[in-house]
Design a protein around this motif. Structure first.
Motif, PDB file in Angstrom:
ATOM      1  N   PHE A1205       0.615  -1.206   0.105  1.00 18.57           N
ATOM      2  CA  PHE A1205       0.061   0.017   0.041  1.00 18.57           C
ATOM      3  C   PHE A1205       0.846   1.256   0.094  1.00 18.57           C
ATOM      4  O   PHE A1205       0.744   2.148  -0.523  1.00 18.57           O
ATOM      5  CB  PHE A1205      -0.986  -0.069   1.103  1.00 18.57           C
ATOM      6  CG  PHE A1205      -1.754   1.106   1.361  1.00 18.57           C
ATOM      7  CD1 PHE A1205      -2.709   1.762   0.583  1.00 18.57           C
ATOM      8  CD2 PHE A1205      -1.188   2.155   2.386  1.00 18.57           C
ATOM      9  CE1 PHE A1205      -3.131   2.977   0.827  1.00 18.57           C
ATOM     10  CE2 PHE A1205      -2.023   3.217   2.509  1.00 18.57           C
ATOM     11  CZ  PHE A1205      -3.058   3.587   1.686  1.00 18.57           C
ATOM     12  N   PHE A1221      -6.269  -1.928  -0.434  1.00 13.65           N
ATOM     13  CA  PHE A1221      -7.159  -1.456   0.666  1.00 13.65           C
ATOM     14  C   PHE A1221      -8.089  -2.422   0.862  1.00 13.65           C
ATOM     15  O   PHE A1221      -8.576  -2.819   1.864  1.00 13.65           O
ATOM     16  CB  PHE A1221      -7.861  -0.131   0.159  1.00 13.65           C
ATOM     17  CG  PHE A1221      -8.819   0.235   1.125  1.00 13.65           C
ATOM     18  CD1 PHE A1221      -8.663   0.543   2.485  1.00 13.65           C
ATOM     19  CD2 PHE A1221     -10.175   0.343   0.868  1.00 13.65           C
ATOM     20  CE1 PHE A1221      -9.333   0.855   3.742  1.00 13.65           C
ATOM     21  CE2 PHE A1221     -11.127   0.857   1.726  1.00 13.65           C
ATOM     22  CZ  PHE A1221     -10.922   1.147   3.144  1.00 13.65           C
ATOM     23  N   ARG A1251       0.216  -1.138  11.838  1.00 14.59           N
ATOM     24  CA  ARG A1251       0.619   0.194  12.324  1.00 14.59           C
ATOM     25  C   ARG A1251       0.894   0.216  13.722  1.00 14.59           C
ATOM     26  O   ARG A1251       1.608   1.195  13.933  1.00 14.59           O
ATOM     27  CB  ARG A1251      -0.600   1.089  11.619  1.00 14.59           C
ATOM     28  CG  ARG A1251      -0.602   1.429  10.545  1.00 14.59           C
ATOM     29  CD  ARG A1251      -1.655   2.556   9.922  1.00 14.59           C
ATOM     30  NE  ARG A1251      -3.005   1.968  10.509  1.00 14.59           N
ATOM     31  CZ  ARG A1251      -3.693   2.689  11.572  1.00 14.59           C
ATOM     32  NH1 ARG A1251      -3.125   3.554  12.196  1.00 14.59           N
ATOM     33  NH2 ARG A1251      -4.766   1.924  11.683  1.00 14.59           N
TER      34      ARG A1251
ATOM     35  N   MET B  56     -10.351   7.210   3.341  1.00 15.90           N
ATOM     36  CA  MET B  56     -10.920   6.044   3.034  1.00 15.90           C
ATOM     37  C   MET B  56     -10.661   4.962   4.100  1.00 15.90           C
ATOM     38  O   MET B  56      -9.430   4.607   4.311  1.00 15.90           O
ATOM     39  CB  MET B  56     -10.659   5.580   1.825  1.00 15.90           C
ATOM     40  CG  MET B  56     -10.825   4.254   1.291  1.00 15.90           C
ATOM     41  SD  MET B  56     -10.613   4.383  -0.446  1.00 15.90           S
ATOM     42  CE  MET B  56      -9.456   2.949  -0.675  1.00 15.90           C
ATOM     43  N   TYR B  64      -6.093   4.636   8.453  1.00 18.84           N
ATOM     44  CA  TYR B  64      -5.476   3.719   7.758  1.00 18.84           C
ATOM     45  C   TYR B  64      -5.059   4.315   6.381  1.00 18.84           C
ATOM     46  O   TYR B  64      -3.978   4.445   5.699  1.00 18.84           O
ATOM     47  CB  TYR B  64      -6.379   2.343   7.281  1.00 18.84           C
ATOM     48  CG  TYR B  64      -5.544   1.380   6.590  1.00 18.84           C
ATOM     49  CD1 TYR B  64      -5.908   1.076   5.253  1.00 18.84           C
ATOM     50  CD2 TYR B  64      -4.404   0.932   6.741  1.00 18.84           C
ATOM     51  CE1 TYR B  64      -5.186   0.123   4.354  1.00 18.84           C
ATOM     52  CE2 TYR B  64      -3.394  -0.009   5.789  1.00 18.84           C
ATOM     53  CZ  TYR B  64      -4.028  -0.196   4.793  1.00 18.84           C
ATOM     54  OH  TYR B  64      -3.428  -1.098   3.785  1.00 18.84           O
ATOM     55  N   LEU B  65      -5.852   4.764   5.563  1.00 14.19           N
ATOM     56  CA  LEU B  65      -5.853   5.504   4.325  1.00 14.19           C
ATOM     57  C   LEU B  65      -5.962   6.983   4.328  1.00 14.19           C
ATOM     58  O   LEU B  65      -6.983   7.418   4.357  1.00 14.19           O
ATOM     59  CB  LEU B  65      -6.614   4.868   3.282  1.00 14.19           C
ATOM     60  CG  LEU B  65      -6.035   3.705   2.504  1.00 14.19           C
ATOM     61  CD1 LEU B  65      -7.225   3.345   1.480  1.00 14.19           C
ATOM     62  CD2 LEU B  65      -5.025   4.086   1.611  1.00 14.19           C
ATOM     63  N   ILE B  67      -5.133  10.058   2.626  1.00 11.15           N
ATOM     64  CA  ILE B  67      -4.143  10.586   1.593  1.00 11.15           C
ATOM     65  C   ILE B  67      -5.181  11.775   1.055  1.00 11.15           C
ATOM     66  O   ILE B  67      -6.386  11.708   1.092  1.00 11.15           O
ATOM     67  CB  ILE B  67      -4.037   9.524   0.317  1.00 11.15           C
ATOM     68  CG1 ILE B  67      -5.095   8.768   0.134  1.00 11.15           C
ATOM     69  CG2 ILE B  67      -2.839   8.686   0.750  1.00 11.15           C
ATOM     70  CD1 ILE B  67      -4.928   7.857  -1.062  1.00 11.15           C
ATOM     71  N   TYR B  69      -7.359  13.014  -1.951  1.00 10.46           N
ATOM     72  CA  TYR B  69      -7.747  12.301  -2.893  1.00 10.46           C
ATOM     73  C   TYR B  69      -8.130  12.976  -4.188  1.00 10.46           C
ATOM     74  O   TYR B  69      -8.707  12.373  -5.101  1.00 10.46           O
ATOM     75  CB  TYR B  69      -8.846  11.504  -2.365  1.00 10.46           C
ATOM     76  CG  TYR B  69      -8.653   9.923  -2.321  1.00 10.46           C
ATOM     77  CD1 TYR B  69      -8.914   9.036  -3.153  1.00 10.46           C
ATOM     78  CD2 TYR B  69      -7.782   9.534  -1.272  1.00 10.46           C
ATOM     79  CE1 TYR B  69      -8.538   7.599  -3.092  1.00 10.46           C
ATOM     80  CE2 TYR B  69      -7.431   8.139  -1.214  1.00 10.46           C
ATOM     81  CZ  TYR B  69      -7.453   7.358  -2.145  1.00 10.46           C
ATOM     82  OH  TYR B  69      -7.223   5.836  -2.017  1.00 10.46           O
TER      83      TYR B  69
END
Lengths: 1344, 77
Positions: A1205, A1221, A1251, B56, B64-65, B67, B69
């Protein structure tokens, strides 16, 4: 006891061999560390630190509050121990008492640097060659052992007074003195019964705890010994019917001893002229040989004498004897010297020519048989392999400062078994019907195997025959290492007397071996022949020989320390009566070498390079007003110094650069390094500490993650793991040091670098525009350096007219004069020019056609250089690397492959490397290329290409190595998708041996195991190469794992198995793309299987230690493993149904309710999961009354996903971002679904997210360093937070991430107060590991 | 615990939060490019709808994500 008429007596047992005895006698065994500590606490209550040194092991124990606070022992790499000192005393013909006295008296011990006892021994022998006084050597040995102890065992642990020195070695006054001086102790308590402390402790402990074992039936031991059968699988007997071994060898021997000499028949009466004769002198470590031949090559006289530490005396004795026998009949027309003491003796006796041993041995062999094509030579301290074609040396190899596979090893082991090497060894071992399998590798490992076998009750002759096999296996695997073995094989050297070794060679190679006459003095004969040929051609035929009368002149040897530089070499001064001046030996440089030849006129490109590099450091500017930042002159600063120096100057800092590497720096490093790693890491520690000593508190140490900037062919250019983690290692070793450690990943552009620099210098408040400006100038400076280097290189290469050497390797190894033994300068003195690898015009060479998976930056550069060197007929490479270099263990093979038939020399260097060995090798190499050039310049191009088959999977069977039971999940998922698959059987000794046979022994252990498995299957009956694929995942570094498949491809090709395919999906983004080709639901099924099997393993680990009826849990485990496998293959089975029932069945097992301490097991994924590789460590821990929390397999898969990722994010590959994801969502989903069946049952169900792991590890290592280190460190902290009593780090021996973990665990253990231990495995069973583990669990239990 | 509680959230800049629950059927089948085409399709569709998505994440899986976008939108369009 009967003697003392003690009626009321009891028996307590401790010690390594005590365990088996205790088992037989049904007595509880007491761990020796605990016993030692107990006795000390009782008898010497003030003592807080114990140094214990016994015959085979050494311990360092720290006591606090009546408990063992910390301890350390020598690991598989045994540093100096008592028996080592014993052997050296014997070698020098001293009793151990004399040894002790000599060492205590002398005030100037010789510097013997020796981590490993084998290296220490090599060093000592080198000192003997250069005539260092015996008492200096003896004292030096004691100091070396003490320093070893400090470096390898104490490793920076505190020494709280009072300190007590115990064990048999404590009786050695010299050792007491050495310890006092090395550690700076004012007082060192040696108890009166120092050798018996362990035994006393065991008895006291049993008495105090009331566990008295009275009236023990000792007779049971005899019965047991009688009933013992060997446990190891035997090898074939050395001699079998039909071998005709005795006819060929035993008769041959009598022929040799009958008439080896040509009769001398002139001179006495003066009527005929004296016979013209030539003398060869071979001064070896063990023996000194002299041979005299006539014009026709007939042997007139030969002497085989023991060197016994006194080479000059040995040569003088030889000359005296020859002088007496034939001095009047012969006229010496020429003398040649060879062997490790050749230079000194040449000057002393007056030799006409000095040659290396390789050339001399080959000349000797060729004089007997012109058609010989292979020479095995095994001497006392070294062994050689020489390949000959049409009378010309085409290849050779020498053992690289490792004494395994040499004669002295055999001698030492024989002495241990009380066997005379000359008379009894061969006789006994040829009688053996089932020789033991003792394994190969280092002397110390072999010693461990030997002891283990003897303890298990193996017969003496079987052990001896096993030793003969071991030395051969070692020699073939480590010296010959896959090189050609011809048809006409000569076995030379003193060891050839041992018929058992000859027989083992024949059995192992499957070929007949010829032991030529006078095989023990072939070197001397060869040298005599060489000098004869030279003198015949010479215009002036007068020999420089000083005559046999030299023996009557007195020789005086003294030594002093050269203070010309910080190397502080020990220089020996030899003066011969009647001659002016002295002969000097022993320096690292040529300062005292009277033959120094400065008239070669060869430009030193290495000095040019270094001066250019260091010109960007301006010490005058360092006096500026800005804050002082230190730059250690290590690793990539040898290439990128211009960039960083300029950057720091532009940012307004004062820079202090550490000096060029010297011995002082090296010594500082070896003493501070926290785990056994490679030489450059030690040097790096030395530089940092040097800076600290000069008052620098802040050092600039970037973590170089990727130094390819996108303009290269490869997107990834990783430095090795040590280079990447040096800032973390430095921080762990020097806690008070401030380390500025930006992450350097050049693929991510300037923006990333600027933000990293800004963050890491946050306390200095630098604006990004300022950094941007500085970076621009810095980059220009760097480019300028590279351009100048390339220009110079181009002009040198264009003007080449004669053979030139390219020094290949990493800049910090090969170009640093403090590390590379000044090989380029030494080559210059023999008029050979050399070029640094990075000056070659290699830009534009694309190596992606064959090596697209090469992720190491150094590997890319080295292979490019290889391709260039191959294309230029004037260039020949010398590859300078290090012992234990992880990447080199793979890159070297690729380098060789790329060079094709062009020869190269590989030199491995570390802090123990002696100059003499390196020079010999260079000389022999130059001789061999000279011969080659004259004879056969033709090279052939090989066409084998690594191929990754990604097609036709559906028609073939996929073989999966059994790493752990999770492999069944993969196999089942493939089957589910209609692909035939099979899990390879559990690794066995045969597969391991196959793996070792085809690898050099330097690769990591999992590579050896999996390669062995693959070869075993691929060469088995009924194997269809067309329809088979081996599954071996790839990787993107920086660990070696990603190169396994590339290497295995090469090996299979070499074995003629080009058709066998290897399927190697890479672990980052493309991992899933590769796997996706298999078919629907493959990914999902695999994951389901992995989670389910992980849960099954957890059930086993939690239930088994408590089960009432032994074996019940394992039985249920096996049943469910099969059930899960079947369910995963099928389409309609419900895994969740199986899991639900699984919990019930495990819950139903009757259990004890006793509380057991939990031990966390982390480490390298393969070894930690593979029970063969880790010698069933989990069973062992459980047998000690603890239970295990094993780091799960899932952790790695989540991590791979996380990395994929991250990479997708950096590359802005949105499809991949989305994909990884989604996969994560699925994985988490399945995990949570399956886990809910075990809530409330499994205590170890919780596993942290990637993490969380990264966040926990962050204080010790940054997540930019990819690989298992971060997982191991994060998981360790997680386990500690969950209350484990101790941490075991399981790793392959020499594993780079594992070694980094070992160093960082020291910090964690200190911070959290939980004991941590690292256990390396390499396929050789070791008593030491068991003992260490034993003591560790005791320690953990006491804390639980 | 109900499995259906777990869902993929797309957070819009501002207060509104959008997302969808995951179902087994989303994770079915795969082809040579992507593991779970159904699920990937849904995610892509969602990102097309929410033009300024910044986060997201999978519930219980915070941050987790994380970013920006904007570029995703470009690609998705």
């Amino acid at each position: 006891m009967k003697e003392f008429n003690c009626r009321d007596s009891a028996l307590s047992l401790t010690g390594s061999a005590g365990k088996l005895v205790a088992e037989v006698l049904h007595i509880a065994h007491i761990n020796e560390i605990a016993a030692c500590a107990y006795a000390t606490r009782k008898m010497l209550p003030d003592v807080k630190t114990i140094i214990e040194m016994g015959g085979e092991d050494s311990k360092y124990i720290i006591l606090q509050d009546n408990a063992i606070k910390d301890f350390s022992m020598n690991s598989v790499c045994a540093a100096g121990t008592g028996s080592f000192l014993d052997q050296q005393a014997e070698r020098m013909r001293l009793t151990i008492e004399q040894f002790s006295e000599l060492a205590a008296k002398n005030s100037r011990p010789a510097r013997i640097a020796g981590r490993c006892s084998v290296f220490a021994k090599s060093d000592m022998i080198h000192l003997q060659q250069i005539a260092t006084p015996v008492e200096d050597i003896v004292a030096g040995l004691c100091f070396a052992v003490a320093r070893n102890f400090k470096g390898t065992i104490v490793k920076g642990r505190p020494s709280v007074p009072e300190v007590s020195f115990q064990g048999g070695v404590a009786l050695n006054v010299g050792m007491v003195r050495a310890f006092k001086e090395v550690f700076g102790f004012d007082n060192l308590i040696v108890p009166e019964r120092c050798a018996l402390m362990g035994a006393i402790g065991a008895a006291l402990k049993d008495m105090d705890s009331g566990n008295l074992y009275k009236n023990v039936a000792i007779e049971a031991l005899h019965t047991y010994i009688g009933s013992l059968k060997r446990f190891e699988k035997g090898r074939p007997p050395l001699v079998q019917e039909g071998d005709e071994f005795y006819q060929r060898h035993i008769n041959e021997r009598s022929k040799v001893s009958l008439n080896p000499l040509h009769q001398v028949h002139a001179g006495d009466n003066g009527s005929s002229a004296k016979i013209k004769a030539y003398m060869g002198v071979d001064i070896g470590s063990i023996s000194t040989n002299l041979a005299v031949i006539d014009e026709d090559g007939n042997l007139l006289a030969r002497k085989y004498l023991m060197t016994a530490s006194r080479p000059i005396e040995a040569v003088m004795t030889g000359l005296r004897q020859i002088g007496e026998e034939a001095g009047d009949d012969i006229q010496i027309m020429g003398v040649g010297t060879t062997g490790s003491g050749r230079y000194m003796i040449a000057d002393l006796i007056g030799a006409d020519i000095v040659k290396n041993e390789i050339t001399a041995q080959a000349a000797g062999a060729l004089s007997i048989d012109k058609s010989v094509d292979t020479i095995f030579e095994i001497g006392g301290q070294d062994s050689k392999y020489i390949a000959i074609e049409d009378g010309v040396i085409v290849d050779f190899e020498m053992n690289k400062a490792c004494a395994a596979g040499t004669g002295s090893f055999l001698e030492e082991q024989a002495e241990k078994l009380n066997i005379s090497i000359k008379e009894e060894f061969a006789r006994f071992s040829l009688c053996s019907t089932s020789p033991c399998s003792l394994g190969e590798r280092c002397t110390v490992f072999m010693e461990n195997s030997l002891m283990a076998n003897l303890q298990k009750g193996a017969e003496r002759q079987d052990v001896l025959a096993g030793l003969a096999y071991s030395i051969v296996e070692n020699y073939i695997n480590r010296v010959v290492a896959g090189k050609r073995i011809g048809k006409n094989i000569f076995f030379q050297g003193g060891t050839a007397y041992n018929k058992a070794v000859v027989a083992a060679f024949e059995k192992f190679t499957g070929r007949r071996i010829i032991v030529p006459p006078n095989h023990d003095v072939t070197g001397a004969i060869g040298m005599a022949l060489i000098v004869r040929d030279q003198q015949r051609e010479a215009e002036e035929k007068v020999s420089a020989f000083k005559g046999f009368d030299i023996i009557n002149r007195s020789i005086d040897i003294t030594s002093f320390e050269c203070k010309a530089c910080s190397n502080l070499c020990e220089i020996n001064r030899v003066s011969l009566q009647g001659e002016k001046g002295h002969l000097f030996y022993g320096g690292r440089c040529e300062r005292y070498d009277i033959k120094r030849d400065n008239s070669h006129g060869i430009e030193d490109l290495f000095v040019f390079r270094e001066e250019l590099l260091r010109s960007y450091y301006k010490p005058d500017m360092a006096k500026g007003a800005g804050p002082v930042i230190g730059i250690p002159y290590i690793f990539l600063f040898h290439e990128y110094l211009p960039l960083w120096c300029t950057l720091l100057y532009e940012l307004g800092f004062s820079v202090v650069l550490s000096p060029k590497t010297n011995r002082q720096v090296v010594n500082l490093g070896t003493e501070t390094v926290l785990s056994e790693s490679c030489f450059p890491v030690k040097v790096a520690h030395g530089h940092v500490r040097y800076l600290m000593q000069t008052g620098v508190n802040t050092v600039f140490l970037p973590s170089f993650i990727n130094v390819n900037n996108g303009g290269d062919d490869f997107s990834k250019g990783s430095p090795c793991p040590y280079t990447q983690t040096i800032p973390y290692l430095a921080k762990a070793a020097f806690r008070e040091l401030e380390v500025i450690r930006p992450i350097v990943d050049l693929t991510r552009g300037d923006g990333f670098l600027i933000s990293e620099i800004q963050n890491s210098f946050s306390s200095y408040r630098l604006s990004s525009s300022k950094i941007k400006g500085a970076l621009k100038k810095a980059k220009a400076a760097q480019e300028e350096f590279f351009v100048k280097l390339r220009q110079k290189g181009r002009s040198v290469v264009d003007s080449l007219t004669e053979r030139t050497i390219v020094i290949v390797g990493r800049a910090y190894n090969s170009f640093d004069p403090g590390v590379n033994l000044q090989i380029p300068q030494k080559l210059a003195t023999i008029r050979v020019a050399s070029i640094p690898m990075d000056m070659l015009p290699t830009e534009g060479i694309d190596i992606k056609d064959r090596w697209r998976d090469m992720y190491w930056r150094s590997g890319q550069k080295i292979i490019r250089a290889a391709r260039y060197i191959k294309s230029n007929p004037l260039l020949y490479p010398i590859y300078i690397g290090n012992f234990n270099c992880g990447p080199d263990s793979f890159i070297l093979k690729f380098f060789r492959e790329e060079l094709g038939d062009k020869p190269f020399l590989h030199l491995e260097i570390d802090e123990h490397s002696a100059d003499a060995g390196a020079i010999t090798r260079c000389e022999a190499f130059l001789d061999s290329i000279e011969n080659r050039r004259l004879n056969q310049p033709v090279t052939t191009v090989r066409s084998a290409k690594p191929s990754n088959s990604r097609r036709s999977l559906a028609e073939t069977t996929v073989y999966i190595p059994l790493m752990s039971d999770h492999s069944y999940a993969l196999a089942a998922a493939l089957q589910h998708c209609g692909v035939s698959s099979e899990v390879l059987p559990k690794t066995d000794a045969e597969a391991l041996s196959l793996g070792k046979k085809h690898l050099s022994g330097k690769e990591c252990y999992p590579c050896v195991v999996t390669t062995g498995d693959v070869i075993k299957k691929a060469t088995s009956n009924g194997f269809d190469a067309e329809k088979s694929v081996f599954f071996m995942p790839g990787g993107t570094g920086p660990c070696r794992f990603g190169q396994y498949n590339v290497l295995q491809r090469l090996i299979l090709d070499k074995l003629g198995l080009q058709d066998v395919k290897i399927f190697s999906p890479v672990q980052d983004i493309s991992f899933y793309k590769d796997l996706g080709t298999v078919g629907k639901d493959f990914f999902a099924r695999t994951w389901q299987g992995i989670v389910a099997i992980e849960l099954l393993i957890k059930c086993l680990h939690e239930t088994r230690p408590h089960e009432r009826q032994q074996g019940q849990a394992k039985e249920i485990y096996d049943r469910y493993l099969q059930l899960l496998y079947n369910t995963l293959i099928g389409n309609n089975g419900s895994i969740e149904g199986v899991l639900s029932q699984m919990r019930k069945d495990f819950e139903a097992i009757p259990k004890n309710s006793d509380k057991k301490p939990v031990i966390g097991v982390i480490g390298e994924i393969f070894v930690r999961s593979n029970s063969f590789s880790n010698e069933n460590i989990i069973d062992k821990i459980e047998s000690h009354g603890a239970k295990v929390w094993l780091a799960p397999m899932e952790e790695w898969i989540f991590y791979v996903n996380y990395i994929a990722f991250k990479h997708a994010l950096i590359k802005r590959d949105y499809s991949a971002i989305m994909d990884s994801f989604v996969k994560r969502v699925y994985k988490k989903n399945i995990e949570m679904r399956y886990h809910r069946y075990f809530k409330g049952f499994l205590q170890t169900l919780h596993e942290p997210d990637t993490r969380d792991i990264a966040a926990k590890a962050a204080p010790y290592v940054d997540e930019s360093f990819e690989g298992e280190t971060i997982l191991s460190i994060g998981k360790t902290i997680d386990l500690i937070e969950h209350g484990v009593a101790g941490i075991v780090n399981v790793m392959p021996f020499g594993c780079m991430p594992g070694t980094i973990v070992t160093a960082l665990l020291r910090s964690i253990s200190r911070d959290y107060g939980v004991p941590c231990i690292s256990v390396p495995y390499d396929g050789t069973e070791s008593n030491m590991t068991a003992l260490q583990l034993d003591a560790f669990i005791e320690q953990a239990k006491s804390r639980a | 615990m109900k499995i259906n509680d777990y869902c993929i959230l797309f957070k819009k800049q501002g207060k509104n939060v959008h997302g969808f629950k995951t179902m087994d059927s989303h994770f079915r089948g795969n082809d040579s490019n992507e593991c779970f085409p159904n699920m990937s399709f849904l995610c892509k569709q969602e990102s097309r709808k929410r033009k300024s998505i910044v986060t997201m994440k999978y519930k219980k899986d915070t941050g987790y994500l994380y970013i920006k976008y904007k570029e995703v939108i470009k690609w998705a369009m």
